[in-house]
Design an enzyme around this catalytic site. Structure first.
Site, PDB file in Angstrom:
ATOM      1  N   ASP A  54       4.644  -3.565  -4.525  1.00  0.00           N
ATOM      2  CA  ASP A  54       4.080  -3.804  -5.861  1.00  0.00           C
ATOM      3  C   ASP A  54       4.155  -2.524  -6.696  1.00  0.00           C
ATOM      4  O   ASP A  54       3.805  -2.520  -7.883  1.00  0.00           O
ATOM      5  CB  ASP A  54       2.658  -4.373  -5.791  1.00  0.00           C
ATOM      6  CG  ASP A  54       1.678  -3.458  -5.095  1.00  0.00           C
ATOM      7  OD1 ASP A  54       2.101  -2.398  -4.573  1.00  0.00           O
ATOM      8  OD2 ASP A  54       0.474  -3.796  -5.052  1.00  0.00           O
ATOM      9  N   SER A  55       4.679  -1.447  -6.100  1.00  0.00           N
ATOM     10  CA  SER A  55       5.003  -0.252  -6.892  1.00  0.00           C
ATOM     11  C   SER A  55       5.997  -0.605  -7.993  1.00  0.00           C
ATOM     12  O   SER A  55       6.184   0.165  -8.933  1.00  0.00           O
ATOM     13  CB  SER A  55       5.597   0.843  -6.000  1.00  0.00           C
ATOM     14  OG  SER A  55       6.656   0.332  -5.210  1.00  0.00           O
ATOM     15  N   ASP A  93       5.120  -7.407  -0.780  1.00  0.00           N
ATOM     16  CA  ASP A  93       3.734  -7.003  -1.025  1.00  0.00           C
ATOM     17  C   ASP A  93       2.945  -8.164  -1.618  1.00  0.00           C
ATOM     18  O   ASP A  93       3.435  -8.854  -2.528  1.00  0.00           O
ATOM     19  CB  ASP A  93       3.712  -5.849  -2.035  1.00  0.00           C
ATOM     20  CG  ASP A  93       3.187  -4.562  -1.427  1.00  0.00           C
ATOM     21  OD1 ASP A  93       2.483  -4.630  -0.406  1.00  0.00           O
ATOM     22  OD2 ASP A  93       3.505  -3.492  -1.979  1.00  0.00           O
ATOM     23  N   LYS A 123       2.917  -7.829   3.155  1.00  0.00           N
ATOM     24  CA  LYS A 123       2.096  -6.627   3.362  1.00  0.00           C
ATOM     25  C   LYS A 123       0.861  -6.743   2.479  1.00  0.00           C
ATOM     26  O   LYS A 123       0.952  -7.215   1.341  1.00  0.00           O
ATOM     27  CB  LYS A 123       2.878  -5.366   3.000  1.00  0.00           C
ATOM     28  CG  LYS A 123       2.026  -4.090   3.066  1.00  0.00           C
ATOM     29  CD  LYS A 123       2.844  -2.830   3.001  1.00  0.00           C
ATOM     30  CE  LYS A 123       3.193  -2.341   1.623  1.00  0.00           C
ATOM     31  NZ  LYS A 123       2.023  -2.074   0.745  1.00  0.00           N
ATOM     32  N   GLU A 125      -3.091  -4.657   1.591  1.00  0.00           N
ATOM     33  CA  GLU A 125      -3.833  -3.403   1.707  1.00  0.00           C
ATOM     34  C   GLU A 125      -5.230  -3.619   2.281  1.00  0.00           C
ATOM     35  O   GLU A 125      -5.831  -4.684   2.095  1.00  0.00           O
ATOM     36  CB  GLU A 125      -3.963  -2.753   0.318  1.00  0.00           C
ATOM     37  CG  GLU A 125      -2.627  -2.371  -0.294  1.00  0.00           C
ATOM     38  CD  GLU A 125      -2.765  -1.698  -1.649  1.00  0.00           C
ATOM     39  OE1 GLU A 125      -3.909  -1.484  -2.121  1.00  0.00           O
ATOM     40  OE2 GLU A 125      -1.715  -1.376  -2.240  1.00  0.00           O
ATOM     41  N   GLU A 192      -0.682   5.670   4.046  1.00  0.00           N
ATOM     42  CA  GLU A 192      -0.306   6.369   2.801  1.00  0.00           C
ATOM     43  C   GLU A 192      -1.279   7.508   2.503  1.00  0.00           C
ATOM     44  O   GLU A 192      -2.504   7.305   2.501  1.00  0.00           O
ATOM     45  CB  GLU A 192      -0.274   5.368   1.622  1.00  0.00           C
ATOM     46  CG  GLU A 192       0.126   6.047   0.319  1.00  0.00           C
ATOM     47  CD  GLU A 192       0.504   5.090  -0.807  1.00  0.00           C
ATOM     48  OE1 GLU A 192       0.508   3.862  -0.592  1.00  0.00           O
ATOM     49  OE2 GLU A 192       0.793   5.591  -1.911  1.00  0.00           O
TER      50      GLU A 192
HETATM   51  O1  KIV Z   1       4.295  -0.735  -3.221  1.00  0.00           O
HETATM   52  C1  KIV Z   1       4.819   0.141  -2.525  1.00  0.00           C
HETATM   53  O2  KIV Z   1       5.887   0.682  -2.844  1.00  0.00           O
HETATM   54  C2  KIV Z   1       4.153   0.543  -1.306  1.00  0.00           C
HETATM   55  C3  KIV Z   1       4.687   1.740  -0.597  1.00  0.00           C
HETATM   56  C4  KIV Z   1       4.228   2.960  -1.275  1.00  0.00           C
HETATM   57  C5  KIV Z   1       4.336   1.724   0.837  1.00  0.00           C
HETATM   58  O3  KIV Z   1       3.201  -0.059  -0.931  1.00  0.00           O
END
Ligand code: KIV
Length: 308
Positions: A54-55, A93, A123, A125, A192
């Site tokens: 989600d970056s 994510d 994924k 958090e 992280e």
């Molecule tokens: O969203 C993302 O790019 C991430 C990485 C920093 C692990 O969660």
């Protein structure tokens, strides 16, 4: 005689393949990917896991944090990355509030990323606070990667991108988070912004791989944001990132060269240009003897040479 399959023809990796790499002691590389062409390149380079992080909210869509990213956006980019890969395990994510509100919604959203998006895992958090959510998604047959330490979706609570777990209490909380995520059934977890000794100690205590970002070299693998790796930005590089190439310079120079050639009239050249048969061209413009003999008039309002 059988040949080793090329990345293009190899079977897609699964969480069992990642477990095998981990068992064999191979350090695992993961990169983020957000679009079809980049995913193709990374897949062909043999990167075993691609994270549709989600970056993308910040590095692709220009938001100020990951909090703004929606399920629709994650789904859109996950589909593109899946279309661009044949071998890599694609991890999608789960965006902010798409999980952890109700168990039903968490499962439904994880299912959408798998069924519609084509991801091989999701994924999410959070440590202890997300353990039950991880458990119920894993129980439904969906592989989950955890993410502890700095969790960017909680940035408004954490108050900034700071290294986590640096005090006695915070360090111990991170150890319990790691164990809770493992116990809930995650096949791997991102660490992280964690001090390297603590990340190494967590890694030693787990039987699933840790994938570090800003967590030192003692993790089972490393993940980087692809735009950092490629040097796409000239203004900010996180401390944990290394530019392997300066693409912002390469792209800027290519764009300038293009503009220079357009202005000079040297682009397109003969290699980028197609000519048609000259005789047919004469017919199109009404320049043949037959055309001159007839008086057919203007073609669909476009004046032909014979009318000029
Ligand atoms: O969203 C993302 O790019 C991430 C990485 C920093 C692990 O969660």
């Amino acid at each position: 005689m059988s040949q080793a399959p090329s990345p293009q023809h190899a079977a897609r990796l699964t969480i069992a393949s990642i477990a095998r790499l981990y068992a064999e002691g191979e350090r695992i590389a993961m990169l983020t990917a957000y679009d079809y062409p980049t995913a193709r390149i990374l897949d062909e380079a043999g990167i075993p896991m691609l994270l549709v992080g989600d970056s993308l909210g910040q590095v692709i869509l220009g938001y100020d944090s990951t909090v703004r990213v929606t399920m629709a956006e994650m789904l859109h980019h996950t589909k593109a990355v899946v279309r661009g890969t044949r071998r890599a395990l694609v991890v999608a994510d789960m965006p902010f509030l798409s999980y952890g509100v109700t168990p039903e919604a968490s499962l439904e959203n994880a299912g959408v990323l798998m069924q519609e998006g084509g991801a091989g895992a999701v994924k999410l958090e959070g440590g202890e606070r997300s353990a039950r959510t991880i458990e119920s998604i894993v129980r439904a047959g969906i592989p989950v990667m955890g993410h502890i330490g700095l969790t960017p979706q909680s940035i408004h609570q954490l108050g900034g991108h700071r290294v986590q777990g640096k005090t006695r209490e915070a360090g111990r909380r991170l150890l319990s988070d790691a164990l809770a995520v493992q116990q809930a059934g995650a096949f791997a977890m991102v660490l992280e912004l964690v001090p390297e000794q603590l990340a190494a100690a967590i890694t030693e205590r787990l039987h699933v791989p840790t994938i570090g970002i800003g967590a030192g070299a003692g993790c089972s693998g490393q993940v980087q944001v692809i735009t950092d790796l490629l040097g796409m930005s000239s203004d900010f590089t996180p401390k944990h990132a290394r530019h392997y190439v300066e693409l912002h310079t390469v792209i800027g120079a290519a764009a300038q060269a293009f503009q220079d050639e357009v202005r000079a009239g040297t682009f397109p050249g003969p290699e980028q240009t197609t000519r048609m048969d000259d005789a047919t061209f004469e017919e199109v413009l009404g320049r043949t003897r037959l055309d001159r003999a007839e008086d057919i008039g203007v073609l669909h309002g476009i004046p032909l040479d014979r009318d000029l």
